[in-house]
Scaffold this motif. Structure first.
Motif, short mmCIF file in Angstrom:
data_model
loop_
_atom_site.label_atom_id
_atom_site.label_comp_id
_atom_site.label_asym_id
_atom_site.label_seq_id
_atom_site.Cartn_x
_atom_site.Cartn_y
_atom_site.Cartn_z
N LYS A 1 -8.08 -3.45 -5.42
CA LYS A 1 -7.19 -4.63 -5.39
C LYS A 1 -7.45 -6.05 -5.34
O LYS A 1 -7.65 -6.80 -6.87
CB LYS A 1 -6.06 -4.78 -4.55
CG LYS A 1 -4.66 -6.00 -5.26
CD LYS A 1 -3.68 -5.78 -4.13
CE LYS A 1 -2.53 -7.13 -4.78
NZ LYS A 1 -1.38 -6.80 -4.31
N LEU A 2 -8.76 -5.99 -4.79
CA LEU A 2 -9.49 -7.10 -4.43
C LEU A 2 -11.13 -7.00 -5.86
O LEU A 2 -11.72 -8.45 -6.20
CB LEU A 2 -9.54 -7.79 -3.93
CG LEU A 2 -8.37 -8.36 -3.08
CD1 LEU A 2 -9.14 -8.24 -1.26
CD2 LEU A 2 -7.58 -9.34 -3.76
N PHE B 1 -6.75 4.40 3.95
CA PHE B 1 -6.05 3.93 2.45
C PHE B 1 -5.23 3.06 2.27
O PHE B 1 -5.85 2.24 1.19
CB PHE B 1 -4.47 4.75 2.07
CG PHE B 1 -3.87 4.83 1.01
CD1 PHE B 1 -4.02 6.27 -0.12
CD2 PHE B 1 -2.90 3.87 0.82
CE1 PHE B 1 -3.93 5.57 -1.21
CE2 PHE B 1 -2.36 3.73 -0.26
CZ PHE B 1 -2.33 4.34 -1.25
N ILE B 2 -5.22 2.39 3.35
CA ILE B 2 -5.20 0.27 2.89
C ILE B 2 -6.50 -0.44 2.32
O ILE B 2 -6.52 -0.82 2.13
CB ILE B 2 -4.32 -0.27 4.05
CG1 ILE B 2 -3.74 -1.59 3.18
CG2 ILE B 2 -4.88 0.01 5.68
CD1 ILE B 2 -2.28 -2.24 4.76
N ALA B 3 -6.87 0.15 4.05
CA ALA B 3 -8.53 -0.70 2.85
C ALA B 3 -9.09 -0.31 1.33
O ALA B 3 -9.61 -1.24 0.92
CB ALA B 3 -9.96 -0.05 4.40
N ASP B 4 -8.70 0.53 1.00
CA ASP B 4 -9.41 1.36 0.04
C ASP B 4 -8.32 0.69 -0.78
O ASP B 4 -8.87 0.59 -2.09
CB ASP B 4 -9.97 2.46 -0.10
CG ASP B 4 -10.32 3.79 0.57
OD1 ASP B 4 -11.65 2.81 1.15
OD2 ASP B 4 -10.06 4.61 0.31
N TYR B 5 -7.66 0.55 -1.02
CA TYR B 5 -6.51 0.21 -2.43
C TYR B 5 -6.76 -1.76 -1.30
O TYR B 5 -6.48 -2.30 -3.05
CB TYR B 5 -4.83 -0.22 -1.31
CG TYR B 5 -4.09 -0.74 -1.36
CD1 TYR B 5 -2.83 -0.22 -3.13
CD2 TYR B 5 -3.17 -2.04 -0.91
CE1 TYR B 5 -2.12 -1.48 -3.69
CE2 TYR B 5 -2.46 -3.10 -1.90
CZ TYR B 5 -1.62 -2.55 -2.98
OH TYR B 5 -1.04 -3.22 -3.82
N ALA C 1 1.29 -1.11 -0.26
CA ALA C 1 0.16 0.11 -0.09
C ALA C 1 0.94 1.17 0.18
O ALA C 1 0.63 2.04 -0.90
CB ALA C 1 -0.63 0.02 1.05
N THR C 2 1.86 0.77 0.47
CA THR C 2 2.42 2.51 0.79
C THR C 2 3.54 2.88 -0.78
O THR C 2 3.67 3.60 -0.62
CB THR C 2 4.20 2.21 2.15
OG1 THR C 2 3.97 2.09 3.56
CG2 THR C 2 5.01 3.55 1.94
N ALA C 3 4.17 1.52 -1.15
CA ALA C 3 4.82 1.41 -2.48
C ALA C 3 3.46 2.14 -3.70
O ALA C 3 3.83 2.85 -4.58
CB ALA C 3 5.23 0.51 -3.29
N ALA D 1 4.51 11.52 10.84
CA ALA D 1 4.41 10.84 9.83
C ALA D 1 2.51 10.85 8.81
O ALA D 1 2.27 11.07 9.77
CB ALA D 1 4.49 9.84 9.90
N ILE D 2 3.07 10.54 7.70
CA ILE D 2 2.02 10.50 6.95
C ILE D 2 1.77 8.60 7.26
O ILE D 2 2.45 7.54 6.92
CB ILE D 2 1.74 10.57 5.49
CG1 ILE D 2 2.63 12.16 5.07
CG2 ILE D 2 0.90 9.92 4.62
CD1 ILE D 2 2.40 12.47 3.77
N TYR D 3 0.48 8.35 7.79
CA TYR D 3 0.39 6.73 7.98
C TYR D 3 -0.25 6.57 7.28
O TYR D 3 -1.34 7.09 6.35
CB TYR D 3 0.29 6.83 9.10
CG TYR D 3 0.96 6.59 10.86
CD1 TYR D 3 1.79 5.71 10.91
CD2 TYR D 3 1.10 8.08 10.57
CE1 TYR D 3 2.48 6.22 11.34
CE2 TYR D 3 2.09 7.76 12.52
CZ TYR D 3 2.85 6.79 12.53
OH TYR D 3 4.05 7.17 13.53
N ILE D 4 0.10 5.17 6.29
CA ILE D 4 -0.62 4.47 5.80
C ILE D 4 -1.32 2.95 5.70
O ILE D 4 -2.52 2.79 5.13
CB ILE D 4 0.94 3.47 4.67
CG1 ILE D 4 1.37 5.00 4.07
CG2 ILE D 4 -0.48 3.43 2.99
CD1 ILE D 4 -0.11 5.77 3.17
N GLY D 5 -0.58 2.18 6.94
CA GLY D 5 -1.50 0.93 7.85
C GLY D 5 -2.15 1.61 7.75
O GLY D 5 -2.89 2.57 8.69
#
Length: 254
Positions: free
Chosen positions: A193-194, A185-189, A76-78, A176-180
């Motif tokens: 993706k799925l 963001f990680i849930a939307d990602y 997700a960070t990538a 920090a900008i958090y991703i996880g």
């Protein structure tokens, strides 16, 4: 009890505790596979690649899945960095995080990277903190993979990525900008993706502050299982409650 069409399932504290198995986990995953209900593991652990996670699940926990069923904060960070059109990064982290970012064609840069990314690193050194701090002070944007202060394993609650990231935050006086998880963001990602629908998906996890808050932030139903971090006494104090609460995955009816 609602029947969901897909599940995003946490790993640490939900499927296993470090090297120790959680008894209900393997049979629950087998039920999903038998009934052909789509699921993926939504982990906050950035240290391993999806392939390494798959190998660990198979060898140590009797769970056989494919790499595409593993959603990590590293990937997700990538994706987030890719969306920002970044060219270079400095990373504090382990193989999972570094592989995900540098495989995108992002260049390694210690001096003036576009982003400094910090995740869990069990071999972190003062030098790494120093490089990260100076780069952020020079203007690099600062990303933290996830805010977990602790990670549940067979020994107890050990320091997590958030503990590492907080040192850089203290040194730079910058958040920090958090991703996880618990970030949306990680849930939307994962959903994108799925190719899953938000309204028919549930997040299962043991940590209110990561798994459940992620669901709340992303408008996804949640199932809190009391096998890891959070306790009933703690959760009872929160205004926003999980959609469901269970003591074991054995209790959840598909």
């Amino acid at each position: 009890m609602k029947h969901y069409q897909s599940y995003l399932i946490d790993l640490d504290g939900t499927i296993y505790l470090g090297k120790d198995k959680i008894p209900a986990a393997s049979s629950f995953i087998t039920q999903l596979q038998t009934q052909k209900i789509p699921f993926a593991f939504l982990t906050n652990n950035s240290t391993k690649t999806p392939q390494q996670v798959v190998a660990n699940l198979a060898m140590n926990h009797d769970i056989k899945v494919e790499p595409q069923q593993i959603i990590t904060p590293s990937d997700a960070t990538a994706e987030f960095i890719k969306q920002q059109n970044a060219k270079s990064c400095y990373v504090i982290g382990e193989q999972g995080l570094k592989t995900a970012i540098y495989n995108q064609g992002i260049e390694y840069n210690e001096i003036n990277p576009d982003f400094v990314v910090v995740g869990l690193d069990t071999d972190v050194t003062y030098h790494k903190f120093e490089v990260a701090t100076l780069a952020i002070k020079r203007g690099s944007k600062f990303i933290g993979t996830n805010a977990d202060t602790n990670l549940p394993n067979e020994r107890g609650l050990v320091p997590g990525a958030g503990s590492v990231i907080s040192m850089v935050e203290t040194a730079t006086q910058q958040k920090a900008i958090y991703i996880g998880k618990p970030e949306r963001f990680i849930a939307d990602y994962a959903l994108e993706k799925l190719h899953w629908q938000r309204s028919t998906t549930a997040i299962i996890g043991d940590n209110y502050h990561t798994d459940i808050e992620c669901g709340l932030n992303a408008s996804i139903d949640t199932i809190l299982v009391y096998t890891g971090v959070s306790t009933k006494e703690q959760v009872a104090q929160f205004k926003q409650q999980p959609t469901y609460q269970i003591d074991s995955l054995h209790e959840w009816s598909l």
